[in-house]
Design an enzyme around this catalytic site. Structure first.
Site, mmCIF file in Angstrom:
data_model
loop_
_atom_site.group_PDB
_atom_site.id
_atom_site.type_symbol
_atom_site.label_atom_id
_atom_site.label_comp_id
_atom_site.label_asym_id
_atom_site.label_seq_id
_atom_site.Cartn_x
_atom_site.Cartn_y
_atom_site.Cartn_z
ATOM 1 N N CYS B 22 20.074 76.182 84.048
ATOM 2 C CA CYS B 22 18.703 76.090 83.542
ATOM 3 C C CYS B 22 18.699 76.077 82.007
ATOM 4 C CB CYS B 22 17.904 77.282 84.037
ATOM 5 S SG CYS B 22 16.242 77.396 83.410
ATOM 6 N N PRO B 23 18.035 75.190 81.321
ATOM 7 C CA PRO B 23 17.148 74.137 81.827
ATOM 8 C C PRO B 23 17.838 72.777 81.976
ATOM 9 C CG PRO B 23 16.855 74.337 79.475
ATOM 10 C CD PRO B 23 18.013 75.239 79.844
#
Lengths: 182, 82
Positions: B22-23
């Protein structure tokens, strides 16, 4: 008994709701205050995530956080003694940031950096360049710059970087749908 | 959409984001979505449990149709239609 019908009242409410919605932009305004590695990482991940979702992002860097935006390769001459002292004690850019907890003279920080590589977590340096690519705006608090004796010439090269005061942040935040302080 | 349908679905674009956290997968998806036409199907491969929850939210926001997720060995295949 009210003389206004329910229908009319719903209509008025809907109109007011529309007006409220219209006032807020799909925009994230964030105060970045801390220069802890973990907090800067959180601020940057949220920013890049928001930009990936096509939300406009405006970061207001103030106080300690400004040191995270210094370029360690830029040496500045002509600072007074207090500014030099501040300058030498604070980090020069994201690579020198410490952890807010378990830093242990840098051992904890190195461990986290190692773990991040192992687990494919993007570094703050890469996140900053991604943020730049995605058009994340950075505003730096001019008063804090002045207070800590930082010069504009020692800041990183970032495409959308400018200097402003609290009113700019407040105006930005006022029209944003998300406001955060880190 | 049923799981059976997803296994046979025609995928126009595949994004392999298994090497990022993430991200990263969201970013990869955002970059790739510009390369397909409306109505085409894209799959995102991610080893990240969070991405499985993130992609549907992104779809809702952007007006894409989230089609569902298949669990493979050690990763997820997340399907959506632009």
């Amino acid at each position: 008994m009210s003389e206004i019908s329910l229908e009319q009242r719903v209509e008025t409410l809907e109109k007011q709701l529309r007006e409220l919605k219209d006032q807020r932009k799909d925009c994230l305004s964030m105060v970045v205050f801390s220069n802890d590695l973990d907090k800067i990482l959180a601020a940057l991940i949220i920013s890049v995530g928001a930009a990936a979702m096509d939300t406009e992002v405006r970061l207001f860097f103030t106080f300690w956080a400004i040191s995270a935006l210094r370029d360690k390769n830029k040496k500045i001459k002509g600072k007074d003694m207090k500014s030099r002292m501040f300058g030498s004690m604070l980090p020069h850019g994201t690579e020198q940031l410490k952890l807010s907890k378990m830093n242990m003279e840098g051992i904890g920080r190195d461990m986290i950096r190692g773990l991040m590589k192992e687990k494919n977590v993007t570094s703050p340096e890469e996140l900053l360049s991604t943020a730049a690519e995605l058009g994340v705006k950075i505003n730096i608090c001019e008063m804090s710059m002045d207070l800590m004796g930082f010069k504009k010439e020692e800041m990183i090269d970032y495409p959308d970087l400018s200097y402003c005061g609290v009113a700019t942040f407040l105006a930005d935040a006022g029209e944003s749908s998300i406001q955060l302080f880190i | 959409m049923m799981t059976e349908d997803l296994t046979n679905i025609k995928v126009d674009k595949s994004v392999d984001a298994r090497g990022t956290s993430c991200p990263g997968p969201l970013l990869a998806a955002k970059k790739a979505i510009g390369e397909i036409e409306n109505g085409q199907v894209m799959e995102v491969l991610s080893a990240d449990e969070g991405t499985r929850r993130d992609i549907p939210k992104w779809c809702t926001k952007k007006g894409y149709e989230y089609l569902g997720t298949l669990e493979e060995a050690g990763y997820y295949k997340i399907f959506l239609r632009k």
